[in-house]
Design an enzyme around this catalytic site. Structure first.
Site, short mmCIF file in Angstrom:
data_model
loop_
_atom_site.label_atom_id
_atom_site.label_comp_id
_atom_site.label_asym_id
_atom_site.label_seq_id
_atom_site.Cartn_x
_atom_site.Cartn_y
_atom_site.Cartn_z
N ARG A 93 31.24 58.76 100.18
CA ARG A 93 31.08 60.04 100.87
C ARG A 93 30.77 59.78 102.34
O ARG A 93 30.11 58.80 102.68
CB ARG A 93 29.90 60.83 100.28
CG ARG A 93 30.15 61.37 98.90
CD ARG A 93 28.89 62.03 98.38
NE ARG A 93 28.49 63.18 99.17
CZ ARG A 93 28.94 64.41 99.00
NH1 ARG A 93 29.81 64.67 98.05
NH2 ARG A 93 28.52 65.38 99.76
N ILE A 94 31.25 60.69 103.18
CA ILE A 94 30.92 60.63 104.61
C ILE A 94 29.53 61.24 104.77
O ILE A 94 29.25 62.31 104.20
CB ILE A 94 31.92 61.49 105.41
CG1 ILE A 94 33.36 61.10 105.09
CG2 ILE A 94 31.62 61.43 106.90
CD1 ILE A 94 33.89 59.95 105.84
N HIS A 111 32.37 47.04 105.07
CA HIS A 111 33.74 47.52 105.07
C HIS A 111 34.68 46.32 104.87
O HIS A 111 34.52 45.29 105.54
CB HIS A 111 34.05 48.23 106.40
CG HIS A 111 35.43 48.80 106.44
ND1 HIS A 111 35.77 49.95 105.78
CD2 HIS A 111 36.56 48.34 107.04
CE1 HIS A 111 37.06 50.20 105.98
NE2 HIS A 111 37.56 49.25 106.73
N ASP A 143 27.40 55.25 112.38
CA ASP A 143 27.21 56.39 113.30
C ASP A 143 28.04 57.55 112.77
O ASP A 143 28.49 57.52 111.62
CB ASP A 143 27.56 55.98 114.74
CG ASP A 143 29.02 55.60 114.90
OD1 ASP A 143 29.82 55.86 113.97
OD2 ASP A 143 29.36 55.06 115.96
N GLY A 145 30.99 58.51 113.32
CA GLY A 145 32.43 58.29 113.12
C GLY A 145 32.74 57.63 111.79
O GLY A 145 31.83 57.28 111.02
C1 GRF Z 1 33.71 47.08 98.81
O1 GRF Z 1 34.98 46.53 99.01
C2 GRF Z 1 33.16 47.59 100.12
O2 GRF Z 1 33.57 46.82 101.21
C3 GRF Z 1 33.73 48.97 100.22
O3 GRF Z 1 33.71 49.46 98.91
C4 GRF Z 1 33.77 48.37 97.99
C5 GRF Z 1 32.61 48.50 97.08
O4 GRF Z 1 32.62 47.53 96.06
N1 GRF Z 1 32.98 49.78 101.15
P1 GRF Z 1 31.37 47.34 95.13
O5 GRF Z 1 31.08 48.70 94.48
O6 GRF Z 1 30.22 46.86 95.96
O7 GRF Z 1 31.79 46.32 94.10
#
Ligand code: GRF
Length: 219
Positions: A93-94, A111, A143, A145
């Site tokens: 969610r954002i 990410h 932030d 964005g």
């Molecule tokens: C990971 O690839 C993370 O970078 C992204 O969502 C995925 C979450 O994986 N934001 P997990 O639930 O931690 O296994």
């Protein structure tokens, strides 16, 4: 220094949550997970938390009139658990500006790409379609964005010719599990300083830059 009190927000399998739990148990990370919050009642991440006696809370979007009401409830929960740092770990969610203002510079995210390349969703697909030779993962402050906040740590991972989304995601995930606990530890130890968008890591750099057979980690 007392362990930093963190709240981890999840929506799915929770492998990054597990990496944080493991790092704490191995004493590589001086943190205490006060609560794991999910917006999905069936998230496997909740099981992982329960196995380690970590309190959990579930908030369902359908129970709230708008995003901010949802976020107010989550913020209240995090405050009740005295959370100092909010770690998004696959939370789908954002966050509203309200949430971000409540924990200004105290929210981080992982990410699976080298930001600012490939923000948002379907990241591995975008990286493969674009034909990049390297991708990786990024821990960054959150932030307003979409995946735009100041970068704390990145790991670089090669894209191989026979990669598909799954193979690339798996190679990157190994590094997510290294850099996320490391980023939290840097914050716990007060080693990060901000200069505009730049996040400077102070103090000794014993293991930096990290390297293994597949990529580089900095810091
Ligand atoms: C990971 O690839 C993370 O970078 C992204 O969502 C995925 C979450 O994986 N934001 P997990 O639930 O931690 O296994």
């Amino acid at each position: 220094m007392a362990p930093i009190k963190i709240g981890v927000l999840v929506s799915g399998r929770g492998s990054n949550l597990q990496a944080i739990i493991d790092a704490i148990e191995a004493r590589r990370l001086e943190a205490e997970i006060r609560v794991v919050v999910s917006d999905q009642a069936q998230a496997y991440a909740l099981e992982r938390a329960r196995k380690h006696q970590i309190p959990t809370a579930v908030f369902l979007a359908k129970d709230y009139a708008c995003r901010e009401d949802f976020d107010r409830a989550v913020v209240r929960c995090l405050r009740e658990h005295q959370v100092e740092l909010v770690c998004l770990a696959g939370f789908m969610r954002i966050l509203s500006p309200y949430f971000i203002a409540q924990f200004r510079d105290r929210i981080i995210n992982i990410h699976p790409a080298l930001l600012p390349a490939f923000p948002g969703l379907h990241v591995q697909k975008k990286a493969l379609e674009h034909g990049v030779k390297f991708s990786g993962c990024t821990v960054h402050f959150v932030d307003e964005g979409m995946d735009t906040g100041p970068i704390i740590i990145q790991a670089v991972v090669p894209v191989l010719d026979d990669d598909d989304e799954e193979k690339l995601a798996a190679r990157i995930l190994r590094f997510e599990h290294q850099i996320y606990p490391r980023a939290i530890q840097l914050i716990a130890k007060g080693r990060l300083r901000r200069e505009g968008r730049r996040v400077i890591c102070e103090g000794s750099r014993e293991e930096v830059p990290g390297r293994d057979e597949w990529g580089y980690v900095n810091p």
